[in-house]
Design an enzyme around this catalytic site. Structure first.
Site, short mmCIF file in Angstrom:
data_model
loop_
_atom_site.label_atom_id
_atom_site.label_comp_id
_atom_site.label_asym_id
_atom_site.label_seq_id
_atom_site.Cartn_x
_atom_site.Cartn_y
_atom_site.Cartn_z
N THR A 178 0.84 -1.20 0.00
CA THR A 178 0.00 0.00 0.00
C THR A 178 0.88 1.25 0.00
O THR A 178 2.11 1.15 -0.15
CB THR A 178 -1.03 -0.05 1.16
OG1 THR A 178 -1.93 1.04 1.00
CG2 THR A 178 -0.39 0.01 2.53
N LYS A 205 3.44 1.38 -3.83
CA LYS A 205 2.84 0.66 -4.96
C LYS A 205 3.64 0.82 -6.26
O LYS A 205 3.60 -0.05 -7.13
CB LYS A 205 1.40 1.11 -5.17
CG LYS A 205 0.45 0.59 -4.11
CD LYS A 205 -0.99 0.96 -4.44
CE LYS A 205 -1.94 0.49 -3.36
NZ LYS A 205 -3.33 0.73 -3.67
N ASN A 254 -0.04 -3.83 -6.16
CA ASN A 254 -0.47 -3.96 -4.75
C ASN A 254 -0.36 -5.39 -4.25
O ASN A 254 -0.72 -5.67 -3.12
CB ASN A 254 -1.90 -3.43 -4.55
CG ASN A 254 -2.93 -4.44 -4.99
OD1 ASN A 254 -2.71 -5.22 -5.90
ND2 ASN A 254 -4.07 -4.43 -4.34
N ASP A 293 -6.39 -4.22 -7.07
CA ASP A 293 -7.40 -3.15 -6.93
C ASP A 293 -8.24 -3.16 -8.21
O ASP A 293 -9.47 -2.98 -8.18
CB ASP A 293 -6.73 -1.77 -6.81
CG ASP A 293 -6.19 -1.53 -5.40
OD1 ASP A 293 -6.65 -2.21 -4.47
OD2 ASP A 293 -5.29 -0.67 -5.25
#
Ligand code: NAP
Length: 370
Positions: free
Chosen positions: A156, A160, A181, A196
């Site tokens: 995070t 990233k 991620n 994500d």
């Protein structure tokens, strides 16, 4: 011999046949356990369980027995799973797996809870730790994960992009987005993915938000916006606007897309989906929205990547305007489960994602989206 004795004799004969079949079934269950052990697969497969029950009910000639047969199979499946657990359990205990989240400042994170749930579902002995690492120690941290034989790490803010230079392989989406991620460690090879992107897709699918042939607006130009923009553009939207407080700067990062400012957004025609990818409205600074209610009301659906609180000011505007409102909790669970799938080369049932999501909803103490 009485009539009852005759019936009992017949029952004994049926039981003998059932026992023979039971033994045969348990032999097959052991083979399944062996396969799952070798391939590191979870014991529970809710989809398959439902299919087995439905198929066997369909074989019934007397449909009045459907409920009883369902109970019979639920119990039989439970017995089979506990046999699988006995077979697999001892082997897995030896291989304690290490996973975690890498960031600079982590604070409270739902990730350990989500992954713990997946471990329990798959009867896996594993831990998911939070690794707070200062900027000048990133390289050492990656080396450390290799030394402790970690199978996978989530990444995070602010790492990233930084982790990309340490990779041997990067997935197509992560490369286009420019952010990773999920790290997977395997046989001295480090691979990077962006879940994500996957989690966002799972959330849209779950809440039936259509981006294909739609006009979409993405608020914010940070890391999350990049994954969202990539997903929307890969899924063939009709028109996509990125809204930034500094459109000139954002245009350099989103050179293939149209970047506008918040004033221009107010003058736009109606659209289909508006997505908040800014932290405006996130706990503890709740009660603010990046756009006003009139703007939100011009769309058919509003999606907020924020999940704490479950209903941000932005989503309250959506609910009051009677348009679809979706918060970011399903995406959070979806991206975590996608990481597990990548780390373990498995496919996890949608029911498991739903179960984790429902559990978290209760913990966060909010309400489900409609
Ligand atoms: P970020 O890199 O900090 O970027 C957020 C962007 O929002 C900034 O680039 C900025 O764009 C804009 N922004 C920042 N502060 C703002 C403010 N006060 N008002 C209006 N715009 C503002 O953050 P991120 O990693 O992209 O994450 C964004 C949000 O998504 C966070 O709330 C995060 O928790 C959430 N998120 C959720 C998930 C999930 O799984 N649900 C996953 C990832 C992220 P401009 O300067 O161009 O305006």
């Amino acid at each position: 011999m009485s009539g009852l004795d005759n019936i009992r004799n017949e029952i004994d004969e049926v039981d003998r046949e059932l026992t023979e079949l039971f033994e045969k079934r348990m032999g097959l269950v052991k083979k399944v356990a062996d396969y799952k052990k070798k391939n590191n697969l979870p014991i529970t497969n809710s989809k398959r369980e439902k299919e087995v029950i439905a198929k066997n009910i369909s074989y019934l000639k007397n449909k009045e027995l459907s409920k009883v047969l369902e109970t019979f199979f639920i119990n039989l499946i439970d017995v089979s799973k506990s046999l699988e657990e006995d077979e697999i359990g001892s082997q897995r205990e030896k291989n304690f797996e290490i996973y975690g989240l890498l960031g600079e400042k982590l604070g409270h994170s739902f990730s350990p809870e989500i992954h713990k749930f997946v471990f329990e579902k798959s009867y896996k002995k594993a831990i998911y730790n939070l690794f707070e690492v200062p900027k000048d120690k990133l390289k050492e941290a990656i080396e450390g994960f290799k030394l402790i034989n970690s199978k996978g790490i989530n990444v995070t803010i602010p790492y990233k992009t930084e982790v990309i230079e340490f990779l041997d392989y990067i997935s197509k989406e992560a490369k286009s987005i420019g952010a990773v991620n999920t790290l997977k460690f395997s046989e001295n090879k480090l691979s990077g993915y962006n879940t994500d992107y996957i989690g966002f897709g799972k959330m849209l699918e779950k809440f039936k938000v259509e981006v294909k042939d739609s006009t979409c607006v993405v608020l914010g130009s940070g890391g999350a916006a990049k994954a969202v923009v990539q997903y929307i553009s890969d899924n063939k939207c009709k028109k996509l606007y990125i809204v930034s407080r500094s459109p000139e700067k954002a245009s350099r990062e989103f050179s293939k897309f149209e970047v506008i400012d918040y004033k221009e957004l107010e003058n736009l025609e109606n659209g289909d989906v508006i997505i908040n990818c800014t932290p405006a409205g996130m706990f503890p600074k709740i009660g603010v929205s990046p756009v006003n209610k009139e703007v939100v009301a011009k769309f058919k659906a509003a999606v907020d990547l924020i999940y704490n609180p479950l209903e941000t000011e932005f989503l309250r505007y959506a609910r009051e305007s009677k348009i679809k409102a979706v918060n970011g909790l399903y995406m959070l669970v979806g991206q975590a489960v996608a990481s597990e799938e990548i780390w373990n080369d498995i496919s996890i049932d949608e029911e498991v994602v739903d179960e984790i999501y429902q559990n978290l909803i209760e913990k966060v103490g909010g309400h489900d989206e409609k």
